[in-house]
Design a protein around this motif. Sequence first.
Motif, PDB file in Angstrom:
ATOM      1  N   TRP A 297      -3.194  -1.627  -9.911  1.00 45.44           N
ATOM      2  CA  TRP A 297      -2.562  -1.302  -8.637  1.00 45.44           C
ATOM      3  C   TRP A 297      -2.049  -2.585  -8.004  1.00 45.44           C
ATOM      4  O   TRP A 297      -2.578  -3.666  -8.244  1.00 45.44           O
ATOM      5  CB  TRP A 297      -3.546  -0.578  -7.719  1.00 45.44           C
ATOM      6  CG  TRP A 297      -4.681  -1.442  -7.250  1.00 45.44           C
ATOM      7  CD1 TRP A 297      -4.815  -2.034  -6.032  1.00 45.44           C
ATOM      8  CD2 TRP A 297      -5.850  -1.847  -7.992  1.00 45.44           C
ATOM      9  NE1 TRP A 297      -5.978  -2.770  -5.962  1.00 45.44           N
ATOM     10  CE2 TRP A 297      -6.628  -2.677  -7.161  1.00 45.44           C
ATOM     11  CE3 TRP A 297      -6.294  -1.588  -9.295  1.00 45.44           C
ATOM     12  CZ2 TRP A 297      -7.826  -3.235  -7.584  1.00 45.44           C
ATOM     13  CZ3 TRP A 297      -7.491  -2.157  -9.717  1.00 45.44           C
ATOM     14  CH2 TRP A 297      -8.244  -2.963  -8.865  1.00 45.44           C
ATOM     15  N   LEU A 298      -1.012  -2.471  -7.196  1.00 44.24           N
ATOM     16  CA  LEU A 298      -0.332  -3.651  -6.678  1.00 44.24           C
ATOM     17  C   LEU A 298      -0.510  -3.853  -5.182  1.00 44.24           C
ATOM     18  O   LEU A 298      -0.139  -4.903  -4.657  1.00 44.24           O
ATOM     19  CB  LEU A 298       1.168  -3.575  -7.011  1.00 44.24           C
ATOM     20  CG  LEU A 298       1.495  -3.374  -8.496  1.00 44.24           C
ATOM     21  CD1 LEU A 298       3.002  -3.314  -8.698  1.00 44.24           C
ATOM     22  CD2 LEU A 298       0.886  -4.473  -9.351  1.00 44.24           C
ATOM     23  N   HIS A 299      -1.032  -2.842  -4.483  1.00 43.99           N
ATOM     24  CA  HIS A 299      -1.248  -2.955  -3.038  1.00 43.99           C
ATOM     25  C   HIS A 299      -2.745  -3.015  -2.762  1.00 43.99           C
ATOM     26  O   HIS A 299      -3.554  -2.492  -3.532  1.00 43.99           O
ATOM     27  CB  HIS A 299      -0.598  -1.781  -2.312  1.00 43.99           C
ATOM     28  CG  HIS A 299       0.871  -1.668  -2.564  1.00 43.99           C
ATOM     29  ND1 HIS A 299       1.777  -2.573  -2.056  1.00 43.99           N
ATOM     30  CD2 HIS A 299       1.596  -0.775  -3.289  1.00 43.99           C
ATOM     31  CE1 HIS A 299       3.001  -2.242  -2.443  1.00 43.99           C
ATOM     32  NE2 HIS A 299       2.921  -1.156  -3.202  1.00 43.99           N
ATOM     33  N   PRO A 300      -3.165  -3.652  -1.688  1.00 40.95           N
ATOM     34  CA  PRO A 300      -4.600  -3.870  -1.442  1.00 40.95           C
ATOM     35  C   PRO A 300      -5.410  -2.583  -1.371  1.00 40.95           C
ATOM     36  O   PRO A 300      -5.036  -1.638  -0.668  1.00 40.95           O
ATOM     37  CB  PRO A 300      -4.607  -4.605  -0.088  1.00 40.95           C
ATOM     38  CG  PRO A 300      -3.264  -5.246   0.018  1.00 40.95           C
ATOM     39  CD  PRO A 300      -2.319  -4.291  -0.639  1.00 40.95           C
ATOM     40  N   TRP A 301      -6.506  -2.559  -2.094  1.00 39.63           N
ATOM     41  CA  TRP A 301      -7.484  -1.474  -2.044  1.00 39.63           C
ATOM     42  C   TRP A 301      -8.817  -2.027  -1.551  1.00 39.63           C
ATOM     43  O   TRP A 301      -9.224  -3.127  -1.927  1.00 39.63           O
ATOM     44  CB  TRP A 301      -7.749  -0.899  -3.430  1.00 39.63           C
ATOM     45  CG  TRP A 301      -6.726   0.043  -3.964  1.00 39.63           C
ATOM     46  CD1 TRP A 301      -5.548   0.419  -3.386  1.00 39.63           C
ATOM     47  CD2 TRP A 301      -6.795   0.718  -5.229  1.00 39.63           C
ATOM     48  NE1 TRP A 301      -4.882   1.286  -4.202  1.00 39.63           N
ATOM     49  CE2 TRP A 301      -5.614   1.489  -5.333  1.00 39.63           C
ATOM     50  CE3 TRP A 301      -7.716   0.735  -6.267  1.00 39.63           C
ATOM     51  CZ2 TRP A 301      -5.351   2.288  -6.450  1.00 39.63           C
ATOM     52  CZ3 TRP A 301      -7.459   1.526  -7.381  1.00 39.63           C
ATOM     53  CH2 TRP A 301      -6.290   2.301  -7.460  1.00 39.63           C
TER      54      TRP A 301
ATOM     55  N   THR B  75     -10.429  -6.474   0.337  1.00 38.77           N
ATOM     56  CA  THR B  75      -9.489  -5.683  -0.434  1.00 38.77           C
ATOM     57  C   THR B  75      -9.141  -6.448  -1.706  1.00 38.77           C
ATOM     58  O   THR B  75      -9.268  -7.675  -1.771  1.00 38.77           O
ATOM     59  CB  THR B  75      -8.206  -5.382   0.360  1.00 38.77           C
ATOM     60  OG1 THR B  75      -7.592  -6.619   0.755  1.00 38.77           O
ATOM     61  CG2 THR B  75      -8.513  -4.537   1.582  1.00 38.77           C
TER      62      THR B  75
ATOM     63  N   GLU C 142      -7.451 -15.351   1.405  1.00 39.62           N
ATOM     64  CA  GLU C 142      -7.027 -14.891   0.085  1.00 39.62           C
ATOM     65  C   GLU C 142      -7.688 -15.742  -0.994  1.00 39.62           C
ATOM     66  O   GLU C 142      -7.599 -16.966  -0.975  1.00 39.62           O
ATOM     67  CB  GLU C 142      -5.509 -14.946  -0.066  1.00 39.62           C
ATOM     68  CG  GLU C 142      -4.784 -13.823   0.629  1.00 39.62           C
ATOM     69  CD  GLU C 142      -3.430 -13.530  -0.008  1.00 39.62           C
ATOM     70  OE1 GLU C 142      -2.995 -14.306  -0.894  1.00 39.62           O
ATOM     71  OE2 GLU C 142      -2.812 -12.531   0.383  1.00 39.62           O
TER      72      GLU C 142
ATOM     73  N   THR D 228      -1.598  -9.068  -8.636  1.00 41.36           N
ATOM     74  CA  THR D 228      -0.280  -9.592  -8.292  1.00 41.36           C
ATOM     75  C   THR D 228       0.579  -9.794  -9.537  1.00 41.36           C
ATOM     76  O   THR D 228       1.810  -9.763  -9.456  1.00 41.36           O
ATOM     77  CB  THR D 228      -0.385 -10.928  -7.533  1.00 41.36           C
ATOM     78  OG1 THR D 228      -1.104 -11.880  -8.329  1.00 41.36           O
ATOM     79  CG2 THR D 228      -1.108 -10.723  -6.205  1.00 41.36           C
TER      80      THR D 228
ATOM     81  N   GLY E  41      -1.544   4.748  -5.404  1.00 39.68           N
ATOM     82  CA  GLY E  41      -1.008   3.405  -5.598  1.00 39.68           C
ATOM     83  C   GLY E  41      -1.200   2.856  -6.995  1.00 39.68           C
ATOM     84  O   GLY E  41      -0.980   1.667  -7.233  1.00 39.68           O
TER      85      GLY E  41
ATOM     86  N   ASN F 115      -0.239   1.892 -10.503  1.00 39.34           N
ATOM     87  CA  ASN F 115       1.007   1.537 -11.180  1.00 39.34           C
ATOM     88  C   ASN F 115       0.961   1.931 -12.659  1.00 39.34           C
ATOM     89  O   ASN F 115       1.945   2.411 -13.228  1.00 39.34           O
ATOM     90  CB  ASN F 115       1.235   0.036 -11.014  1.00 39.34           C
ATOM     91  CG  ASN F 115       2.369  -0.503 -11.842  1.00 39.34           C
ATOM     92  OD1 ASN F 115       2.173  -0.853 -13.000  1.00 39.34           O
ATOM     93  ND2 ASN F 115       3.561  -0.570 -11.255  1.00 39.34           N
TER      94      ASN F 115
ATOM     95  N   ARG G 137      -6.282  -6.599  -5.129  1.00 37.54           N
ATOM     96  CA  ARG G 137      -5.021  -6.134  -5.712  1.00 37.54           C
ATOM     97  C   ARG G 137      -4.624  -7.063  -6.859  1.00 37.54           C
ATOM     98  O   ARG G 137      -4.986  -8.238  -6.876  1.00 37.54           O
ATOM     99  CB  ARG G 137      -3.905  -6.099  -4.674  1.00 37.54           C
ATOM    100  CG  ARG G 137      -3.326  -7.457  -4.313  1.00 37.54           C
ATOM    101  CD  ARG G 137      -2.250  -7.352  -3.260  1.00 37.54           C
ATOM    102  NE  ARG G 137      -1.531  -8.592  -3.052  1.00 37.54           N
ATOM    103  CZ  ARG G 137      -1.960  -9.622  -2.318  1.00 37.54           C
ATOM    104  NH1 ARG G 137      -3.125  -9.526  -1.700  1.00 37.54           N
ATOM    105  NH2 ARG G 137      -1.232 -10.714  -2.195  1.00 37.54           N
TER     106      ARG G 137
END
Length: 362
Positions: free
Chosen positions: A267-271, A38, A5, A42, A323, A325, A40
């Motif tokens: 977006w909040l989830h991994p792309w 990916t 990460e 946070t 996804g 937001n 995202r």
Amino acid sequence: MSTTELEIHGRYDSAFTHLMAIGLASILDDDDATRCCTVRWTNANTVVVQVHSDGGGELSWNDVGDIVRSHAARWNESHWLHAQGVYSGDAARSTMAPRLGTPSDQGWRQLEQDREQLIDGLGSALDRRYLGALGEPSYWSGDRTAQGYTPDRGASRWEMVARNRGQEFIAGRLAPLADAVAKRDAKRIVDGLRGIAAVDEAGKNKDDSRTPTGLRHPSITDNAQAWCALVGVSAFPTMKSTQPKRGGSAALFQVTGQGPYAVLPIWLHPWTVDKYRAVVRSQALLIAGLDATVGGDKADACEKYGLDEATVSASWQWLAAQGVNSVMLFPQFVSDNKSAPERWLETGRRIQPPDVRTSHGR
């Protein structure tokens, strides 16, 4: 599979941060076929690039610095970045520049021959995607005898270098950045990417440095960050058109009677980068941006752009299913210099889905 990460600190109301994260992920993906990145958000100040690899252990930040340096060095040594030719007038211009003066008939033929040869020699998918996103001088649109004809119509709107004093994007901005980043060691690149130190070699550390290249207002900008941000443009393809206006580019549009805007998702989830490219070139994202600029009580504009309630609602539903937001809308500043206007994306404002806006009384 190992996962690393990488936290990048920057505001989500800055288009520069969006493109920097996508550019970094694109560089890391392109470096190793067994790697998948990916991305995202946070929170409003942090975007995370996750590096997933089947081919080895976790990447350290120092590894990331080495990969970014190697990428800049490879481009710095490439023929396409430095290739030039005389296609219009007497001055040599970058062969891969998306904007040129109007070439002569012989100049067009030579330009096409040179470009095709360079494109055939590109080394990776990212290289090809990047040059495709920048666009090319347009020979196919407009009337050459009309005053409104310009080869700029084939260029991406993301290429925002002002054309004063013969400036151009490839030779004047991209090549100096490649050289600066290639000369750094991994630690200095990492310090720049993480915001520990901002060193603007290409912009001579001037307060009004043009290193951001339109992705934010002129300012001292770390060159490693700028390198990744400019590579992020690869996610936004340019679409050829015969219309008498600058080339259409994913997520950057212009409304009649208003200035240009960029619209980018949150977006909040991994792309994956592939998914990001699919969303930012979607009609749904464009409609969300258009609705935020011409919607409401502007009936004529809504009719012109097809912004009826059902279309807007369906677009937001599609975005939510991916996804998304919310979206950020970035007005583009355009200076009043008519011959060589300067452009940059201003601070963005967050646009939420209509049902959220209604429930909050907005």
